[in-house]
Structure formats: C-alpha cells, structure tokens
Design an enzyme around this catalytic site. Structure first.
Site, mmCIF file in Angstrom:
data_model
loop_
_atom_site.group_PDB
_atom_site.id
_atom_site.type_symbol
_atom_site.label_atom_id
_atom_site.label_comp_id
_atom_site.label_asym_id
_atom_site.label_seq_id
_atom_site.Cartn_x
_atom_site.Cartn_y
_atom_site.Cartn_z
ATOM 1 N N ASP A 1 0.788 -1.057 0.098
ATOM 2 C CA ASP A 1 0.283 -0.024 -0.001
ATOM 3 C C ASP A 1 0.936 1.320 -0.057
ATOM 4 O OD1 ASP A 1 -2.459 1.620 0.533
ATOM 5 O OD2 ASP A 1 -1.450 1.775 2.509
ATOM 6 N N ASP B 1 0.019 5.040 0.788
ATOM 7 C CA ASP B 1 0.015 5.973 1.840
ATOM 8 C C ASP B 1 -0.286 5.431 3.346
ATOM 9 O OD1 ASP B 1 -0.139 8.110 -0.161
ATOM 10 O OD2 ASP B 1 -2.090 7.759 -0.369
#
Ligand SMILES: [Zn+2]
Length: 558
Positions: free
Chosen positions: A42, A44
């Site tokens: 992922d 952020d």
C-alpha cells in the site's frame, strides 16, 4: 514511466493503471521460492507518510526504514508492486500527471517498483479494484507474472488486509495511529512497522526451505497428525514435501482424522490409532493398545519420522513410543525440552499459518515442496467421488452451519437468516452437516435452501464443495476442505483461536464476525460468553456482500 495503460482486467468501470512496460517476461526469481514471488505494498501510511490527496512530490516522506526494508526484499529476489486507492483522482483533487510526479518521487527515494496499480475510483463507483475489493491484487499479480496466492500485501488499514484475503493472498497489517482497533483485531498477521513486516516475510519464506537435505536417504517416512479432519488437511502441503523426499509415506492418524487422511495426496499407507493425550475428550491410556501400536510402528521399517502437532499439543509421548519402536530419526516441534526423544527439535514463533508451520518442520527435517507443487491445500482427485445427482449446475453456495466445537459453529438462527438473504439475492443454497447435525440443517434449510445434512461422508462433502461458487462456514473442517478444492470461503470465524493460524489458507476469503469478542484466544470448545456474540452479530447482508466481493454471482442462473 507509463501508468496510463488500461489493464485488460478492466470490468464494470474499473480502470487500473500499471507500469506494464516494466513487467518484463513475467519470469520469477531463481531458485524458485516456496511461499512468495511478490510483495505488494500500500502507498499512503505504509510506504510514505499519509498526506491526504497529495499531488505534490515535495511532500513525499518515506516511513522510517522503508528504503532498507525494500532493498532487502529486492535482494531476496522478490518483485515489488504498489497497490493504492487514489480516489482523489475521481474527486478531481489532483491530476493523473501530479500523481505520476508523486510516484516518480517515491521511486527516487525508495527505488524502483516492478509495477504500480492504482484504483482511481470512489466507493460510489462500485468498481472491482478499490480495496477491499481484490481487483488491484489480481492485477498486480498478473503484471508480475505470478498469482495472487503467491503474493503478500502489506498495508496499514483493514481495507488492505481485506483485499489481500479476498484475492487469496497473504495480508500483513502494519498499524498506524489511524488504524482502527477492530481492524487490528481482525487481521491475521500484524507487524509493528514496515521493516518488521519485511523481516517476518523473509523469515517465513526462509523457514520452509531446508538449509540441508536429510542426513541420510529416506526410503520410508512416517508422518503423524493425530487430531481432526481440518488438522489433517492443513498438514497436507508438509506431507507432500516429505513425500517428495521419501520413497514411501506412511501416515499415522487418529479416528477423527481418518476420512481426511484418505483424501491427501502423497500418502501411501495409513495407520489409524487414537493417541489419548491428543484427544480433547481423551480415553484412558491402555497399555496393551500402546504395546500393539509400538509393535506395529516397529514393523513399518521407518527411516525417518516427522510428528506434526498443534502448538498446544506435545509430540513427546509419541516420540517415546517411536524410540521404543526402534526409530532413530525423529523430528517434531517442541518447546518442551525433548532430551534424547527428538533428533530434530524444531521451534516456530506464534501466529504462523498451520500449513506453513508444518512445512517449516518438514524443511527442518530436510524436505521441501518440489517445484510445480504450490503450498496450497490439495485433495486426491481419485479419492473424491462424483457429485450426487440432483443438485443442479455448479455455482451454488454451500452453507455449513455446524462445527465439532460449538464455540466455532454459526448459531442456527443466524444461519437461517443467511439462507433467507442468499436466496433473496438469487443464490441457490445447499445446507450441509454431519449426521448429528441433521436437526439444525433441516431447520436452517427450511428458510429456502436444500438440506443435505447427514447425507454424505467427508469425501462426498468434498465433491459437493468442489462445485460450489463459495462456502459459508465457521472455523471447522469444511473450511479447509473448501480451501483444498480452491473454492472461495466466507469465513464466519469465531476468534477463539488466531485467524492467522487457522483461517482458510491461500484461497479467496472474506472474514466475518466480531474478531474482538471476549472469547478471543480462549480456545474454548463451547462459547464462554452468553449469546455467542462473535457470530450472532453477523448481518446476513454482509454475507451477500462478501459473495459479491468474491465475484460469486447469484446461483448459476446464467
Ligand atoms: Zn477502482
């Protein structure tokens, strides 16, 4: 860098951006790894600090230790992809060009990624790629020339773990201060930070690869798994690893695991005998029965014994019998001091999935899965009978409400409402259960399903499960049967034991139920909390939604 290429995965309005020019030939690192080919990250909150809707490269700040951790993965031959929800694109908060500038800055700071997969949609778009939907994971796997089940995804919120599980990948949660406690409770694998997640990925990968071959050739291997059907099924990959390094494999199992043992590839002969110290409702230890077992094992001609156990079971009483049967080489997991009972004493940290825990013991004994045999649960095709006639086309949903331990069973009233909701949504529902569960299956099926309670043995159930679109089931044997048949699972998982160890392995899964309920980690066989709240709160509509996430459409009406 091209990120504007439309992915062929595109369905509905989904648009996946990928660095397709970088995926190369799709070849994977050599020598081939057993567990994972790729790590999906992922963006952020996982790779870089979360700056909401950031379109400014100057604001990119990697999380501590990210570069070194990623370089460890690269050095180990793992491919890397970023899988990220960027609904700011749909909302017009930043442009595709700004996003690409941010990604260029990320690569400047953290090194190259083999693919970038971006969901540009909002929840309202109903796309297949916005996590927790599994679309980005599937697309990343395809870009990297592998499959979702050979990927592990690292993320900071429940959506990331959900997407990984729904694709049949592993998911590691690295919480941040914004991660919700219920997301942490529900995750099967939690790491304190990105470097710790990476260290554990590499450790697990390493643990299933033998550092040395067996000390001497193994003609006949004795493998042992003495508890129930589900336990036997999750030990399957490890037994196949032993079988790859031995001419003949003899499996010692108990009566509760016998039907599952019959279904395992790699087993040449089965010895069925109860081991009272393993049983939850143990009979007395009969000295004569133990003498006869010891004599029988002595006659097998065992070169090496590998004793598989759960973390709360001791391999040592059986190891003593094996020594008395004249067996020299014995491997087992034991935290207790084994003295001279074991010559390979293996230890495993908590939280490892049972199939990998067992594979790591096989590796310690010198065995690994051969190339071409994936570390997934499998069934012998020739042991599964034809599906009973009259069940209609494949694609139905199997609901299995029962469990040998009532704490892990779906409450009948909840199961009844689930059948109603599924039927309303256009699914055909088959309700399955053992002979002693017929009253429950009849009551549950009356809401619109077909009652198959008590109508099959385990092999017959495997045949029914294999043609299902999905299986809705608690933490019990048929969940592992579904995994072994490659059929998606909606897991109504009571948290009495860790999901990370006992959840359906490497098969698309949606976990439902309250993971933080007070029965958590109690290992209780019957629910210690009035009302069985971990599963009684499951909303039938969640099951309908889960089937949609797993791309199971209303029962074969096509
Ligand atoms: Zn999307």
């Amino acid at each position: 860098m091209r990120q504007d290429q439309e992915d062929p995965y595109q369905r509905r309005s989904a648009q996946v951006y990928a660095a397709a020019d970088r995926a190369g030939s799709g070849s994977v690192a050599s020598p081939r790894q057993v567990l994972y080919d790729a790590v999906l990250l992922d963006r952020d909150g996982t790779l870089i600090e979360d700056v909401p809707y950031n379109g400014d490269p100057e604001k990119v700040r990697p999380v501590p230790g990210a570069r070194a951790a990623l370089d460890r993965l690269r050095a180990a031959g793992l491919r890397l992809a970023v899988v990220t929800n960027q609904s700011g694109l749909a909302r017009g908060y930043f442009t595709g060009e700004q996003m690409r500038a941010v990604h260029a800055r990320v690569e400047e700071l953290l090194g190259r990624f083999d693919a970038w997969l971006v969901c540009p949609h909002d929840d309202a778009d109903g796309c297949d790629c916005r996590k927790p939907a599994p679309g980005l994971v599937y697309a990343a796997a395809r870009e990297l020339g592998t499959t979702a089940s050979r990927c592990v995804l690292v993320g900071d919120i429940g959506r990331d773990v959900g997407a990984a599980l729904a694709a049949g990948a592993a998911g590691v949660l690295v919480p941040t201060p914004v991660t919700r406690p219920e997301e942490i409770a529900a995750a099967g694998w939690v790491a304190t930070d990105l470097p710790a997640a990476v260290a554990e990925i590499l450790r697990r990968q390493q643990a299933v690869q033998p550092s040395t071959p067996p000390t001497a050739p193994v003609r006949t291997a004795l493998v042992v798994r003495s508890d129930s059907a589900g336990d036997v099924l999750v030990t399957g990959p490890a037994i196949r690893a032993v079988a790859a390094g031995a001419e003949r494999v003899v499996l010692l199992c108990g009566p509760r695991g016998r039907a599952a043992a019959n279904l395992l590839p790699g087993v040449d002969e089965i010895i069925e005998h109860p081991l009272p110290w393993i049983d939850p409702t143990p009979g007395p230890v009969d000295p004569e029965a133990m003498r006869s077992l010891t004599a029988r094992l002595g006659a097998v001609g065992v070169d090496q014994a590998v004793v598989f156990t759960s973390f709360h079971q001791s391999a040592l009483p059986l190891a003593l019998l094996l020594r008395m049967a004249g067996i020299d080489r014995i491997a087992a997991i034991s935290d207790d001091y084994p003295g001279s009972l074991l010559d390979i004493r293996h230890r495993v940290p908590g939280g490892v999935p049972e199939p990998e825990r067992a594979l790591s013991l096989a590796a310690a004994a010198g065995h690994r899965l051969p190339d071409g045999d994936e570390p997934v649960l499998r069934l012998r095709r020739d042991a599964v009978p034809p599906r009973p006639a009259g069940l209609g086309d494949p694609g139905y949903v199997v609901l299995h409400p029962g469990s040998a331990a009532s704490s892990r069973a779906c409450p009948p009233e909840v199961a009844t409402r689930i059948v109603g909701a599924l039927t309303d949504a256009g699914h055909r529902v088959l309700v399955t259960g053992g002979r002693d569960e017929r009253a429950v299956t009849a009551r549950v099926a009356a809401a619109g399903g077909t009652d198959l309670g008590g109508s099959t043995d385990l092999a017959g159930l495997a045949a029914i499960v294999a043609d299902a679109g999905a299986v809705v089931v608690g933490n019990t044997g048929p969940a592992h049967l579904a995994a072994a048949a490659g059929v998606p699972v909606v897991s109504l998982f009571a948290p009495t034991v860790p999901f990370g160890q006992w959840g359906p392995y490497r098969v698309p899964t949606v976990r439902l139920g309250d993971a933080a309920a007070p029965c958590r980690d109690t290992r209780a066989a019957s629910c210690p909390v009035p009302g069985h709240p971990c599963l009684s709160g499951v909303d039938p509509d969640e099951v309908v939604d889960a089937l949609r996430t797993l791309a199971v459409s209303g029962g074969g009406s096509q």
